[in-house]
Design a protein around this motif. Sequence first.
Motif, PDB file in Angstrom:
ATOM      1  N   VAL A  96       0.879  -1.169   0.000  1.00 39.74           N
ATOM      2  CA  VAL A  96       0.000   0.000   0.000  1.00 39.74           C
ATOM      3  C   VAL A  96       0.921   1.225   0.000  1.00 39.74           C
ATOM      4  O   VAL A  96       1.778   1.348   0.875  1.00 39.74           O
ATOM      5  N   PRO A  97       0.774   2.100  -0.996  1.00 45.04           N
ATOM      6  CA  PRO A  97       1.702   3.237  -1.066  1.00 45.04           C
ATOM      7  C   PRO A  97       1.375   4.327  -0.056  1.00 45.04           C
ATOM      8  O   PRO A  97       0.240   4.430   0.414  1.00 45.04           O
TER       9      PRO A  97
ATOM     10  N   PHE B 119      -2.481  -8.933   2.767  1.00 42.90           N
ATOM     11  CA  PHE B 119      -1.730  -9.388   3.932  1.00 42.90           C
ATOM     12  C   PHE B 119      -1.480  -8.202   4.852  1.00 42.90           C
ATOM     13  O   PHE B 119      -0.998  -7.154   4.414  1.00 42.90           O
ATOM     14  N   THR B 120      -1.849  -8.325   6.122  1.00 37.56           N
ATOM     15  CA  THR B 120      -1.503  -7.322   7.119  1.00 37.56           C
ATOM     16  C   THR B 120      -0.864  -8.014   8.326  1.00 37.56           C
ATOM     17  O   THR B 120      -1.113  -9.193   8.575  1.00 37.56           O
ATOM     18  N   ILE B 121      -0.051  -7.264   9.041  1.00 33.91           N
ATOM     19  CA  ILE B 121       0.563  -7.819  10.250  1.00 33.91           C
ATOM     20  C   ILE B 121      -0.523  -8.123  11.276  1.00 33.91           C
ATOM     21  O   ILE B 121      -0.545  -9.154  11.907  1.00 33.91           O
TER      22      ILE B 121
ATOM     23  N   GLN C 241       6.518   1.741   5.574  1.00 30.57           N
ATOM     24  CA  GLN C 241       6.572   0.542   6.422  1.00 30.57           C
ATOM     25  C   GLN C 241       6.024  -0.699   5.716  1.00 30.57           C
ATOM     26  O   GLN C 241       6.520  -1.804   5.912  1.00 30.57           O
ATOM     27  N   SER C 242       5.011  -0.527   4.860  1.00 24.98           N
ATOM     28  CA  SER C 242       4.438  -1.678   4.139  1.00 24.98           C
ATOM     29  C   SER C 242       5.379  -2.154   3.038  1.00 24.98           C
ATOM     30  O   SER C 242       5.479  -3.351   2.761  1.00 24.98           O
TER      31      SER C 242
ATOM     32  N   ASP D  33      -0.272  -4.319   3.741  1.00 22.87           N
ATOM     33  CA  ASP D  33      -0.423  -3.147   4.606  1.00 22.87           C
ATOM     34  C   ASP D  33      -0.037  -3.565   6.029  1.00 22.87           C
ATOM     35  O   ASP D  33       0.143  -4.755   6.299  1.00 22.87           O
ATOM     36  N   ASP D  34       0.081  -2.600   6.942  1.00 17.87           N
ATOM     37  CA  ASP D  34       0.494  -2.970   8.300  1.00 17.87           C
ATOM     38  C   ASP D  34      -0.682  -3.407   9.175  1.00 17.87           C
ATOM     39  O   ASP D  34      -0.653  -4.459   9.790  1.00 17.87           O
ATOM     40  N   ILE D  35      -1.753  -2.580   9.205  1.00 18.84           N
ATOM     41  CA  ILE D  35      -2.900  -2.884  10.074  1.00 18.84           C
ATOM     42  C   ILE D  35      -4.190  -2.825   9.271  1.00 18.84           C
ATOM     43  O   ILE D  35      -4.366  -1.942   8.437  1.00 18.84           O
ATOM     44  N   TYR D  36      -5.092  -3.757   9.558  1.00 22.92           N
ATOM     45  CA  TYR D  36      -6.438  -3.750   8.967  1.00 22.92           C
ATOM     46  C   TYR D  36      -7.390  -3.307  10.062  1.00 22.92           C
ATOM     47  O   TYR D  36      -7.546  -3.993  11.067  1.00 22.92           O
ATOM     48  N   THR D  37      -7.980  -2.128   9.884  1.00 23.59           N
ATOM     49  CA  THR D  37      -8.938  -1.638  10.888  1.00 23.59           C
ATOM     50  C   THR D  37     -10.347  -1.756  10.318  1.00 23.59           C
ATOM     51  O   THR D  37     -11.047  -2.717  10.589  1.00 23.59           O
TER      52      THR D  37
END
Length: 196
Positions: free
Chosen positions: A87-88, A191-193, A101-102, A164-168
Motif C-alpha cells: 500500500v503506497p 496481507f496485514t501484520i 513501512q508496508s 499493509d500494516d494494520i487492517y482496521t
Amino acid sequence: MNQNFLCNKCKQLLEKQAKFEIEQKTSYPYSFQEHLYIFEYQGMIRKIIINYKFNDKSYLYQTIVNFLLKNKKFFQILKSYDTIIPVPISAKRRKQRGYNQSALIAKEIAKIVQIEYKDQVLIKTQNIIEQSKLNKEERQKNVQGAYKLYQPEKINNKKILLVDDIYTTGSTVNECSKILNQAKPEKIGIFTIAKD
C-alpha cells in the motif's frame, strides 16, 4: 528488544498471541478475495507496530517477516501469488517518516518467497489525513480518489498480494483493491501484520 531481534521471553509471548488467520472475502463490499493476518492489534504487537511505523524503528520489519515465514501454511499461501504490492504512502509522508513501512515488509517477503515485487503500479496521489485519526465513515471518504494505477498491463491476469500494516475498517486496502481491479488481475489477496 534490540535492533535485530526480540528477547526470548518476547518471542514466546508473540508466538502465543499469533493467530495466522485467513479470512475469505467473496462478496460486496469487498474488492479483494482473502485477508491474511498474523495478530490481533493489541498487546505487544501493537507496541511493535507503533514503534516500527512512528518511532523510526524501520529495522523491525525483519523481526515481523521472520516471524511470519515460520508458519509453513502461510508461506505456501504467499508463494501462490505472482506479484506483491505495498500500500503506497504519499511522497510527503514518506519524506517525514523516511520509509514506507508496508514496502519494507512487502519487499522482504518477495525476496524470500521469490515472487515479483512492484511498487510503481499503485501510487498515492494525495496526502490525506491519517486514517488512524478518523472514524469508519470518514475513513471511507478519506481514501476515495487517493490512489492511481500505472501500467495496468504489468498486473493483468496476475494473482496480487497487497501488503499493509494494520487492517482496521478495511477502507484503505478496499480502495486500493478497487483501483487494482481496473487491471483485471486474476485475484487480489491482502496481507496485514495485524487486524484491529
